[in-house]
Design an enzyme around this catalytic site. Structure first.
Site, short mmCIF file in Angstrom:
data_model
loop_
_atom_site.label_atom_id
_atom_site.label_comp_id
_atom_site.label_asym_id
_atom_site.label_seq_id
_atom_site.Cartn_x
_atom_site.Cartn_y
_atom_site.Cartn_z
CE LYS A 94 -2.56 0.74 3.67
NZ LYS A 94 -3.73 0.60 4.57
CB CYS A 154 0.38 13.21 -7.53
SG CYS A 154 -0.38 12.21 -8.83
CB CYS A 209 -4.00 11.90 -11.26
SG CYS A 209 -2.33 12.22 -11.91
CG HIS A 261 -3.64 17.03 -12.67
ND1 HIS A 261 -2.53 17.48 -11.98
CD2 HIS A 261 -4.28 18.13 -13.12
CE1 HIS A 261 -2.53 18.80 -11.99
NE2 HIS A 261 -3.57 19.22 -12.67
S1 FES Z 1 -2.65 15.20 -9.52
FE1 FES Z 1 -1.31 13.74 -10.39
S2 FES Z 1 0.06 14.92 -11.55
FE2 FES Z 1 -1.28 16.37 -10.66
#
Ligand code: FES
Ligand code: FES
Lengths: 87, 87
Positions: free
Chosen positions: B35, B53, B55, B68
């Site tokens: 995890k 981040c 994403c 993202h």
């Molecule tokens: S939220 Fe993943 S690169 Fe911006």
């Protein structure tokens, strides 16, 4: 063409075309927003430790409520939160 | 059976079964970890604003590097970072 290669061609033609497309990772949260960005003023954190969701499955988003465990189990994924610590 | 319904049955039988399964949202980052949890001691943040981040596509993970935008465009998604502000 040999009969077996013809069979392959016919088989290819009769199958539906399956398009595998990159998937959205957020199925439900604040979909009316063009981009879901959250800000935390770190001096305003009330607890010593606060976990923020990165799996997009929390019912308490942007906070983590532990739902990443269910997502990881269902999909074989390995995602988890970002944990903010005051010290 | 009419020839057309038989055709449908034969067609169904000859198709591969397509199983649509819930997807992992992290295809690549630190897959050897069970995890992926990251911790930030907020008093140690060096910049006034730091984006993290959510994403799972950033080359600078756990930091956001703007990828993202590409993910959202490719998939119709609406994800974005968690932004930490010192004040
Ligand atoms: S939220 Fe993943 S690169 Fe911006
Ligand atoms: S509930 Fe999403 S990371 Fe924990």
């Amino acid at each position: 063409l040999s009969s077996s290669s013809y069979g392959v061609l016919r088989s290819r033609r009769s199958r539906p075309v399956v398009v595998v497309k990159a998937e959205a990772i957020n199925p439900e949260i604040r979909k009316s927003e063009e981009k879901v960005v959250d800000s935390v003023v770190v001096t305003e954190l009330s607890k010593p430790v606060t976990a923020y969701c990165r799996c997009w499955r929390s019912r308490a988003f942007p906070l983590c409520d532990g739902t990443h465990v269910k997502h990881n189990k269902a999909t074989g994924d390995n995602v988890g939160p970002l944990v903010l610590k005051k010290q």
